[in-house]
Design a protein around this motif. Structure first.
Motif, short mmCIF file in Angstrom:
data_model
loop_
_atom_site.label_atom_id
_atom_site.label_comp_id
_atom_site.label_asym_id
_atom_site.label_seq_id
_atom_site.Cartn_x
_atom_site.Cartn_y
_atom_site.Cartn_z
N ILE A 1 33.09 32.98 19.93
CA ILE A 1 34.06 31.77 19.56
C ILE A 1 35.43 32.06 20.21
O ILE A 1 36.17 31.25 20.77
N LYS A 2 36.03 33.30 19.76
CA LYS A 2 37.32 33.41 20.39
C LYS A 2 37.64 33.20 21.93
O LYS A 2 38.51 32.87 22.30
N LYS B 1 29.45 34.14 16.69
CA LYS B 1 30.61 34.69 16.31
C LYS B 1 31.31 35.54 17.47
O LYS B 1 32.45 35.54 17.60
N MET C 1 46.47 28.21 12.82
CA MET C 1 45.14 27.78 13.11
C MET C 1 44.83 26.27 13.10
O MET C 1 44.16 25.65 12.60
N TRP D 1 45.96 24.94 20.69
CA TRP D 1 45.54 25.78 19.71
C TRP D 1 46.56 26.63 19.15
O TRP D 1 47.21 27.50 20.01
N LYS E 1 39.47 30.02 9.61
CA LYS E 1 38.78 31.34 10.04
C LYS E 1 37.81 30.92 11.45
O LYS E 1 37.23 29.91 11.52
N TYR E 2 37.88 31.81 12.26
CA TYR E 2 36.98 31.68 13.69
C TYR E 2 35.57 31.55 13.17
O TYR E 2 34.94 30.78 13.83
N GLU F 1 47.65 29.48 17.35
CA GLU F 1 46.81 30.90 16.61
C GLU F 1 47.50 31.18 15.17
O GLU F 1 46.74 31.57 14.32
#
Length: 338
Positions: free
Chosen positions: A67-68, A64, A87, A82, A53-54, A84
């Motif tokens: 992060i992305k 948060k 993950m 990465w 999870k991010y 996606e």
């Protein structure tokens, strides 16, 4: 007080890759992400890691909402890989593709100089420690010789005798069973040779012989090569029984080949020798002699071409495992690089 020990785990990371992380102008958030991925991948003896999870990146201090955005930036700049969908994250070891500018204050020459100073200090400390052990060993041997001569001492006769008086050593755990004169001679000779061997190993110069050998032939060795020499000599993962002598032998062979990049050439030969399980100096020299003889005879053996050390291309006579460093210099071991 924290009890930090390698036995509890450590991160095997090529120093060249770590140098590049230092050299690039990453932001604080980007560095936190990179360190987090390194810890979960290389720190777990893997080349990649699974971060489900991010919001797990919040553990590394990343807000948060950032992060992305930071992950996409690092991926677009070629720093991380990465996936996606699954993950899966990893560091892109091909740092030439990193699109991150160097830090303004970074000075490669100064950085290498600092590394050299610390590596030299390590060499000095190792030799100082060895000198202390040598001193203690010599003291013990001197005491043994003194005690032995005291036990053997007898009153000198008034006239010279044609033969030496034979004696047994007393007060030892196991007395000698043989009274043969050669036994006594061999024992004293062994003590003398051991003292001489230790004395010959002592050197007033703090620089070890293999360091001097390289410097005389190719100039000052790169920091990564010095560190790799230390690995083959000090690491428990190295199975060389005569590491310093083998390093000198390889340097001398490299001098004959005149490679374009002697440091990389020597590093590869040492890895190949270890992979071929040529752990002693005698085994290495025998292998080299056999190769030279075959080369003098046209380099063929029953129709099969003989391969050995070539400029920039070192091959063994038996199948070698995959490279244990991925072509990187630095601390290496028998396990595959992750």
């Amino acid at each position: 007080m924290a009890d930090v020990q390698l036995e509890k785990g450590y991160i095997r990371l090529a120093t060249e890759l770590m140098n590049e992380v230092i050299r690039r102008d990453f932001s604080k958030r980007q560095l936190a992400i990179i360190h987090f991925i390194i810890r979960l991948s290389y720190g777990c003896h893997r080349k990649d890691c699974f971060i489900e999870k991010y919001n797990y990146f919040e553990v590394a201090g990343i807000n948060k909402v950032d992060i992305k955005k930071e992950l996409k930036f690092l991926r677009e700049c070629g720093v991380i890989n990465w996936d996606e969908n699954d993950m899966i994250f990893s560091i892109n070891k091909d740092y030439d593709k990193w699109q991150i500018t160097p830090s303004k204050g970074f000075d490669k020459e100064k950085f290498d100089q600092i590394i050299h100073q610390n590596l030299r200090k390590k060499v000095s400390e190792i030799l100082t420690e060895k000198d202390e052990k040598v001193s203690k060993t010599l003291t013990d041997l001197e005491a043994l010789v003194s005690k032995t001569l005291t036990i053997l001492g007898v009153k000198v006769s008034n006239s010279l005798t044609s033969e030496l008086v034979k004696h047994l050593l007393q007060d030892f755990e196991n007395d000698w069973e043989s009274k043969d004169e050669e036994v006594l001679k061999d024992s004293i000779k062994d003590i003398y040779l051991k003292i001489k061997e230790i004395d010959d190993d002592k050197d007033d110069d703090i620089v070890p012989n293999y360091f001097t050998e390289y410097e005389q032939n190719f100039g000052y060795p790169p920091a990564l090569l010095i560190e790799e020499f230390s690995f083959w000599i000090d690491s428990s993962e190295s199975q060389f029984t005569d590491p310093e002598e083998i390093i000198i032998e390889v340097i001398r062979r490299a001098k004959k080949q005149i490679p374009n990049n002697p440091a990389k050439y020597i590093s590869k030969i040492l890895r190949d020798l270890h992979n071929m399980e040529l752990y002693s100096l005698e085994a290495v020299q025998a292998y080299n002699q056999k190769f030279d003889e075959k080369l003098a005879n046209g380099g063929a053996n029953h129709g099969k071409k003989v391969h050995q050390y070539r400029r920039g291309d070192v091959r063994s006579t038996k199948e070698s495992p995959d490279s244990i460093t991925g072509g990187q210099l630095g601390r290496i071991g028998k396990r595959k690089s992750v």
